[in-house]
Scaffold this active site. Sequence first.
Site, PDB file in Angstrom:
ATOM      1  N   ASP A  12      -9.756   1.606  -8.019  1.00  0.00           N
ATOM      2  CA  ASP A  12     -10.885   2.330  -8.384  1.00  0.00           C
ATOM      3  C   ASP A  12     -10.787   2.381 -10.096  1.00  0.00           C
ATOM      4  O   ASP A  12     -10.087   1.666 -10.261  1.00  0.00           O
ATOM      5  CB  ASP A  12     -10.812   3.792  -7.547  1.00  0.00           C
ATOM      6  N   HIS A  23      11.295  -2.909   6.800  1.00  0.00           N
ATOM      7  CA  HIS A  23      11.443  -2.066   8.199  1.00  0.00           C
ATOM      8  C   HIS A  23      10.351  -1.683   8.701  1.00  0.00           C
ATOM      9  O   HIS A  23       9.757  -1.375   9.786  1.00  0.00           O
ATOM     10  CB  HIS A  23      12.072  -0.391   7.872  1.00  0.00           C
ATOM     11  N   CYS A  35      -4.967   3.327  -7.173  1.00  0.00           N
ATOM     12  CA  CYS A  35      -5.814   4.356  -7.605  1.00  0.00           C
ATOM     13  C   CYS A  35      -5.018   5.357  -8.621  1.00  0.00           C
ATOM     14  O   CYS A  35      -3.905   4.837  -8.981  1.00  0.00           O
ATOM     15  CB  CYS A  35      -6.757   5.050  -6.504  1.00  0.00           C
ATOM     16  N   HIS A  89      13.016  -2.962  14.278  1.00  0.00           N
ATOM     17  CA  HIS A  89      11.909  -2.181  13.316  1.00  0.00           C
ATOM     18  C   HIS A  89      10.680  -2.857  13.945  1.00  0.00           C
ATOM     19  O   HIS A  89       9.750  -2.423  13.941  1.00  0.00           O
ATOM     20  CB  HIS A  89      12.178  -2.659  11.986  1.00  0.00           C
ATOM     21  N   THR A 130      -3.332   8.302  -8.241  1.00  0.00           N
ATOM     22  CA  THR A 130      -1.854   8.401  -7.380  1.00  0.00           C
ATOM     23  C   THR A 130      -1.491   7.564  -6.519  1.00  0.00           C
ATOM     24  O   THR A 130      -0.327   7.405  -5.915  1.00  0.00           O
ATOM     25  CB  THR A 130      -2.241   9.987  -6.721  1.00  0.00           C
TER      26      THR A 130
END
Length: 162
Positions: free
Chosen positions: A7, A97, A64, A132, A66
């Site tokens: 964004d 993992h 973005c 995994h 955060t």
Amino acid sequence: MIAVGSDHAGFRLKGIILDFLRQRGVPCRDLGTTGTDAADYPDFARAVAEAVRRGECSRGIVICGTGIGTSIAANKVPGIRAALCADPYSARMSREHNDANVLCLGERVVGPGLALAIVETWLEAEFTGGRHRRRVDKIAAIERDYASEHATLEGAGDRRSG
Ligand code: RB5
């Protein structure tokens, strides 16, 4: 092919990451946004996630402010395992993992140097499989279970309305 999107709050870091990938000869596709005008992060998270889901791109990177909004949005697309990382160790683990196929970054959280270290680590790391694999398969099972519940509820709705 790596799909890259952001964004407005991740726009600057997106450019830095695209330059970094191109300098290293890594094929990449810019899925926007195209400037710093306000833009909604789910649109770009979705575009990147869908390019990966369709198999047009093997992996994606979304940025973005955060990284939180893009990771929440990208993880709504079936088959997407998006990992929000702010350090190279988590980036490596998300591949080894969790077989993460989308990396999310927060431009307001990590500086460009750290972001590129995260990207480089993430691109080089491979899924290690083994135990995994079983756990990642269980993530897919959650998706399948809720998809079938949705189908069942839709069917019930159809029956009620009929
Ligand atoms: C935009 O202001 C900001 O909310 C967005 O970039 C992101 O951080 C959301 O999770």
